[in-house]
Design an enzyme around this catalytic site. Structure first.
Site, short mmCIF file in Angstrom:
data_model
loop_
_atom_site.label_atom_id
_atom_site.label_comp_id
_atom_site.label_asym_id
_atom_site.label_seq_id
_atom_site.Cartn_x
_atom_site.Cartn_y
_atom_site.Cartn_z
CD GLU A 61 -1.54 -2.48 1.21
OE1 GLU A 61 -0.54 -2.74 1.92
OE2 GLU A 61 -2.14 -3.36 0.55
CG PHE A 84 -10.01 -5.16 2.76
CD1 PHE A 84 -11.35 -5.46 2.99
CD2 PHE A 84 -9.23 -6.07 2.06
CE1 PHE A 84 -11.89 -6.66 2.52
CE2 PHE A 84 -9.76 -7.26 1.59
CZ PHE A 84 -11.10 -7.56 1.82
CB ALA A 85 -11.26 1.33 4.14
CG ASP A 86 -9.69 -2.41 7.60
OD1 ASP A 86 -10.12 -2.57 8.74
OD2 ASP A 86 -10.38 -2.57 6.57
CG PHE A 87 -5.15 -2.90 3.70
CD1 PHE A 87 -5.39 -3.46 4.96
CD2 PHE A 87 -5.35 -3.71 2.59
CE1 PHE A 87 -5.83 -4.77 5.10
CE2 PHE A 87 -5.78 -5.01 2.71
CZ PHE A 87 -6.02 -5.55 3.96
CG HIS A 130 -9.47 -7.73 6.18
ND1 HIS A 130 -8.53 -8.26 7.03
CD2 HIS A 130 -8.95 -7.84 4.93
CE1 HIS A 130 -7.49 -8.69 6.32
NE2 HIS A 130 -7.72 -8.44 5.05
#
Ligand SMILES: Cc1ncc(C[n+]2csc(CCOP(=O)(O)OP(=O)(O)O)c2C)c(N)n1
Lengths: 321, 332
Positions: A61, A84-87, A130
């Site tokens: 990322e 995933f937005a978490d990343f 996630h």
């Protein structure tokens, strides 16, 4: 004319049309080529536009976000996906320190017309790393335009605008909405960034909600004995406070529901804007509802406990009367 | 033994002059900082001048520079940013390259293709890869050069940038200015024999050079840029230099061995050595050098005057440049 398509189809259409329209637009991310994205959001694009315009990246990322920044400064319009937005956190420096700040510290010389998009939100049992909704993280760093989508119509119109906007835009579709269907015009259209939409008119109480929470707020509205107005902010940063304030001036009551955690989430900021500037239009204290202050657990009953349910939202609405 | 000069006389004089320009500008910066005229921190380049100038000379105006490490000002000068623009930015004034929004660590000049610096060390390399990608997509043969210190090479972001540049064979030149210290942490303790070895697993051409020799840097960076221009992809160069100044102004350097330090000053000062070399080869005379110095001193003086006379930004300017508005789709 309109037709019904799914939310991910709307996303793929938005990217497809922008790739077609502007040679400077390119799409890259992990597994965006043949694989077509985890939710089908980039399906067909590689076949149609080829490897110059649609590129798989190595798994990093930092690389995706950092390269997007440089490419944008270099004069192209990258659309970069994080799976995933978490990343956003695994590219923490790029997301929090570089992208939103380089245009500012350059005194406006640097233009970074990039879009990062990343599926956010809980509900598929994907667990604590996630399933997060990160728009409060991002909204905390001035420089990002932070956009979410609630319907296929939103998803297509807002994503196209995100790609065309000259700011760095973080666009956050919601995974639970991937397969939801909705009406989308046949003709090309865009929706303005930075403007909230009043989705349902009502007289008694304003509920502010997007993404999955919007749909739950609608269920809650049907349960309660009150005439509910629902406002979808669409863009969290910069926030269209005026549309929300106008609605509260009419209804006198405010509930903010969002999938960010209650502790330091977006709810508090939105409520505060109204308390500070429109206190005397309130007939009751505002109510804020969000994800409980826990990481998102995996097991479905635990996960649902963490998320605001339609019942919790309905209770919240009723508590104001 | 007298070392030959490998470039033509005009160029040799230009290289010396540009190194002197950095040195004199920075000496003045140090003074002005000491007098409290310049806010924030100041990191100076002493010992890196040959590396900065050799690299700058190898680049075309259309090539991007993404500055890394903590030795910044010399690189801004080597990229051709006018001295008044830099000095006024150090002062945080309206006339600065970034109108006072950036300061020492963020001088950028997009028209001159200076991307600027990522003040979180090691975060500038992936944007440099993106700049290389943008040039390639635009069909130019321009390249992106990006610098980093020995300290910064320990960050994952640096290694990721190598992966991404190699993945698409992008026109990027990674220059590692190894001055042997990351503040007080010695690069000796890092495992590779040469830090350019970090390019080996990516099958990139790598080279470790004496970065205190301006001509050597010019040669090595020119070759790497040439490869990149010809579609032969990225390279990694370790430019071994010494830091003849504290990490930042105010650093007491308690961690350095004094004797060794004195010896390095003697042996590895890029400006003193090059000056001797050009004199010994009859490329310049003492008088010509004195002229250069006098001219540069007045340029620097003008830059300071410009900075001092440039207004402080109005407080409301703090709100400029956060977003480009109207956002897309909003009324014009
Ligand atoms: C990511 C990050 N970590 C730490 C720092 C604090 N810091 C600034 S310069 C520096 C040392 C840098 O050493 P090196 O990369 O070798 O560059 P040099 O100072 O030698 O030019 C440190 C630790 C920083 N700016 N960014």
């Amino acid at each position: 004319m309109t037709r019904e398509i799914t939310y991910v189809e709307a996303i793929a259409e938005a990217i497809d049309e922008e790739l077609e329209r502007d040679d400077d637009v390119i799409l890259f991310g992990e597994d965006v080529e043949e694989f077509g994205g985890n939710f089908g959001e980039t399906e067909g694009l590689y076949k149609k536009h080829g490897r110059d315009r649609v590129r798989n990246t190595p798994l990093s990322e930092i690389g995706i976000a950092g390269m997007a920044l440089g490419a944008a400064v270099g004069g192209i319009r990258p659309v970069a996906e994080l799976q995933f937005a978490d990343f956003a956190a695994t590219a923490g420096d790029e997301v929090f320190n570089q992208i939103p700040k380089q245009p500012y510290v350059s005194g406006g010389q640097i233009e970074a017309p990039l879009t990062i998009f990343a599926p956010s939100g809980a509900g598929i049992g994907a667990g604590a790393q996630h399933s997060q909704s990160v728009h409060s993280w991002l909204g905390n760093v001035p420089g990002w335009v932070v956009v979410t989508a609630t319907t296929p119509y939103d998803a297509k119109g807002l994503f196209k605008s995100a790609i065309r906007d000259d700011n760095p835009v973080f666009f956050l579709p919601h995974k639970m909405l991937s397969e939801t269907k909705g009406e989308v015009p046949d003709e090309e259209y865009t929706l303005p960034l930075g403007e909230a939409a009043v989705e349902e008119d009502g007289e008694d109480v304003t509920v502010v909600a997007t993404q999955l929470m919007f749909h739950r707020a609608k269920e809650a509205a049907a349960e309660v004995d009150a005439d509910v107005e629902i406002v979808n902010p669409r863009t969290f940063a910069p926030l269209d406070t005026e549309t929300i304030a106008e609605s509260v001036r009419k209804t006198g009551r405010l509930v903010v529901v969002d999938e960010t955690v209650e502790r330091y989430g977006t709810q508090g900021h939105i409520a505060n804007e109204i308390v500070e500037n429109d206190f005397f239009s309130l007939d009751a204290p505002p109510k804020t509802i969000g994800v409980k202050d826990i990481p998102i657990p995996l097991s479905p009953p635990l996960e649902q406990e963490a998320l605001p349910s339609a019942d919790r939202i309905a209770d919240g609405i009723e508590s104001l009367f | 033994m007298t070392q030959n000069v490998s470039v033509d006389d005009d160029m040799a004089r230009d290289l010396l002059e540009e190194m002197l320009r950095i040195d004199i500008f920075e000496e003045e910066t140090k003074e002005r900082f000491g007098e409290g005229e310049i806010p924030g921190f100041v990191h100076l380049s002493g010992g890196h001048e040959g590396s900065h100038v050799g690299m700058g000379a190898a680049m075309r105006d259309d090539d991007w520079l993404a500055v890394g490490g903590a030795r910044l000002i010399g690189q801004y000068i080597a990229k051709g940013v006018p001295l008044p623009d830099i000095m006024a930015e150090l002062y945080g004034r309206v006339g600065g390259s970034n109108k006072g929004h950036g300061g020492q660590m963020h001088v950028s000049d997009i028209d001159r293709k200076l991307y600027g610096h990522a003040a979180t060390i090691g975060s500038g390399q992936n944007p440099a890869v993106g700049l290389g990608l943008a040039e390639e997509m635009k069909g130019t043969d321009n390249v992106a050069v990006t610098t980093i210190g020995d300290g910064g090479t320990s960050r994952g972001s640096f290694h990721t940038a190598l992966v991404f540049a190699a993945y698409w064979d992008l026109p990027v030149v990674f220059v590692i200015e190894n001055n042997q210290w990351a503040i007080s942490t010695p690069s000796e303790s890092l495992s590779p024999d040469s830090l350019s070895d970090y390019g080996i697993p990516h099958n990139m051409p790598t080279e470790s050079i004496d970065g205190s020799d301006v001509e050597e840097v010019y040669r090595a960076v020119s070759e790497a840029i040439e490869r990149a221009r010809n579609g032969e992809g990225p390279s990694v160069i370790e430019s071994r230099v010494v830091r003849l100044v504290p990490h930042f102004e105010g650093d007491k350097e308690t961690y350095r061995d004094e004797e060794e330090y004195e010896q390095l000053k003697e042996e590895k000062d890029p400006i003193g050595n090059y000056r001797e070399r050009l004199l010994e080869n009859d490329v310049v005379t003492e008088a010509e050098i004195e002229d250069m110095i006098t001219n540069i001193e007045s340029e620097v003086e003008e830059a300071v005057e410009f900075a001092r006379e440039s207004p402080e930004p109005e407080p409301e300017a703090a709100y400029d440049h956060v977003y480009r508005t109207p956002l897309y789709g909003q009324g014009e």
